[in-house]
Scaffold this active site. Structure first.
Site: not given
Ligand code: DCP
Ligand code: CA
Ligand code: CA
Length: 433
Positions: A54, A151-152
């Site tokens: 991730d 992103d996973e």
């Molecule tokens: N995203 C989105 N709407 C959401 C949650 C996330 O559009 N409700 C998008 C923005 C994030 C991406 O998806 O960058 C990946 O979500 P993650 O939950 O994996 O969060 P992040 O990668 O941003 O942070 P972390 O480091 O906690 O994984």
């Molecule tokens: Ca993430």
């Molecule tokens: Ca994610």
């Protein structure tokens, strides 16, 4: 390898920026584990190795990578770059100052005035995981790679490693490869099943590597249940009412109690808590086949003229066919439903000779059905058009019927044009040759 694309979530028309925003927001980020994906023949996976990967603060990290001036600063992505919109994610610097995903940008700026809010650029982010999963094909068999969200991804390492030491070495290699290819950090989790691997990823972020082995079970059981895949705040509350707070509580709870409260999903959650997630890597091949497609369109102004009605039927057929082609399916059983202003809903159906996703066939069949309906007139106009297609078959090419007399059309290219420029950019002529 399973790939996820959000292109079907693009709305027709609208400004460019809006579409990009929608593309990302509407991605199925967290889907509940489906009971049919579990293998009930075995109790749990034995000596299998799953890696979950991730990206850290994904959209924000990409923006910081692409603009060195943003590095080390509180950055959020989402909204229009001003104060409108929602924070889709933010950099770890912004998180330390109290900014959270889901806040309005306005609220975030009040908490953290130095926050740099950037608009989201979906296609750029989407390409990254695709790039790296393509590269993984050189390291593990293709059916060991599953893209899970934007992103996973999951990798099954069982065919390429012999123990946890090996698997950790492999995980480090993957992290290095991603850094070299994309100049981005990921956090990874390693375990004997997918849910525990996904859980492990969260232990150390950013740039982490965490492992859950069989002997770590007591530590896992002490964690709050909400950390598990599939448990959100709503399910957390319902579990709390049953006296279930930790993963251990869920693992050891009465089977019938969760079944009564949540049905089959409760049984799955309990199994996942116990480390009995028997799902394997989901490739396109194992994906469940949709049972039917349907689409309904209600008009703001009801119509009755033959050419208007025909055009509406044709449009809905085109849309259904594009949906089927997108999923590589073809259907055999067609329902046409109309809602007349005074007569209510009326439906007719027909079974076709062979499965099709060719809009010429669907239009012809739909018009055949339409002839069975009472003819619309100024005093009973049609308000709604609906089409449902059952009996779906997976296909490899576009046309299944080798003996068809009509020319084969370049539907792939036509669909691409429609996706890019909107539904109306090109249409197939329906006069039979
Ligand atoms: N995203 C989105 N709407 C959401 C949650 C996330 O559009 N409700 C998008 C923005 C994030 C991406 O998806 O960058 C990946 O979500 P993650 O939950 O994996 O969060 P992040 O990668 O941003 O942070 P972390 O480091 O906690 O994984
Ligand atoms: Ca993430
Ligand atoms: Ca994610």
């Amino acid at each position: 390898m399973q790939k996820i694309s959000s292109s079907f979530f693009i709305t027709r028309g609208g400004g460019k920026g809006r579409n990009i925003f929608k593309r990302v927001r509407f991605m199925p980020l967290y889907s509940f584990p489906h009971h049919k994906d579990l293998n009930y023949k075995i109790e749990k996976h034995d000596r299998r190795y799953f890696l979950h990967l991730d990206f850290d603060a994904f959209f924000a990290q990409v923006e910081q990578r692409d603009n060195p001036k943003l590095r080390g600063k509180p950055v959020s992505v989402g909204g229009n770059g001003g104060i409108k919109g929602i924070v889709m994610t933010c950099s770890y610097e912004a998180r330390a100052l109290g900014v959270k995903t889901g806040m309005s940008v306005f609220e975030a700026k009040q908490i953290c005035p130095e926050l740099i809010s950037l608009p989201c650029y979906g296609p750029k982010y989407e390409a990254i995981l695709l790039n790296i999963t393509e590269a993984f094909i050189k390291l593990v068999p293709e059916d060991c790679i599953e893209q899970y969200s934007i992103d996973e991804c999951f990798l099954e390492l069982t065919p390429v490693v012999k123990d946890y030491f090996d698997a950790i070495r492999f995980a480090l290699k993957i992290k290095k490869l991603v850094k070299r290819m994309e100049n981005l950090t990921v956090s990874v989790g390693l375990s004997f099943n997918k849910s525990y691997a996904k859980l492990a990823t969260k232990f150390r972020k950013p740039d982490g590597l965490s492992v859950i082995r069989e002997e770590n079970r007591p530590d896992i059981y002490m964690l709050p249940a909400v950390k598990l895949w599939g448990i959100g705040s709503r399910i957390e509350k319902r579990l709390a009412m049953l006296g279930i707070f930790t993963i251990g509580d869920l693992a050891n709870c009465n089977f019938h109690a969760v079944h009564k409260e949540f049905g089959i999903n409760g049984v799955i959650l309990r199994k996942i808590a116990r480390g009995e997630d028997t799902r394997i890597i989901a490739t396109g091949k194992q994906k469940r086949i949709e049972k039917s497609f349907n689409h309904h369109h209600t008009l703001t102004e009801p119509i009755y003229k033959s050419e208007d009605v025909t055009d509406e039927i044709r449009r809905i057929g085109e849309y259904m066919c594009r949906k089927m082609r997108f999923k590589n399916l073809a259907g055999k059983h067609l329902f046409l439903t109309l809602r007349f202003d005074d007569l209510g809903f009326i439906s007719e159906d027909i079974k076709l000779f062979s499965p099709t996703n060719d809009e010429r066939d669907i239009f012809e069949a739909a018009m055949y059905l339409y002839k069975r309906f009472p003819e619309p007139e100024p005093f009973h106009k049609v308000r709604m058009f609906g089409m449902t297609i059952f009996d779906l078959h997976p296909i490899t090419g576009y046309n299944l019927d080798l003996f068809r007399k009509q020319p084969i059309l370049p539907y792939k290219e036509l669909d691409y044009l429609k996706e890019k420029y909107g539904e109306n950019i090109i249409r197939v002529g329906l006069t039979r040759l």
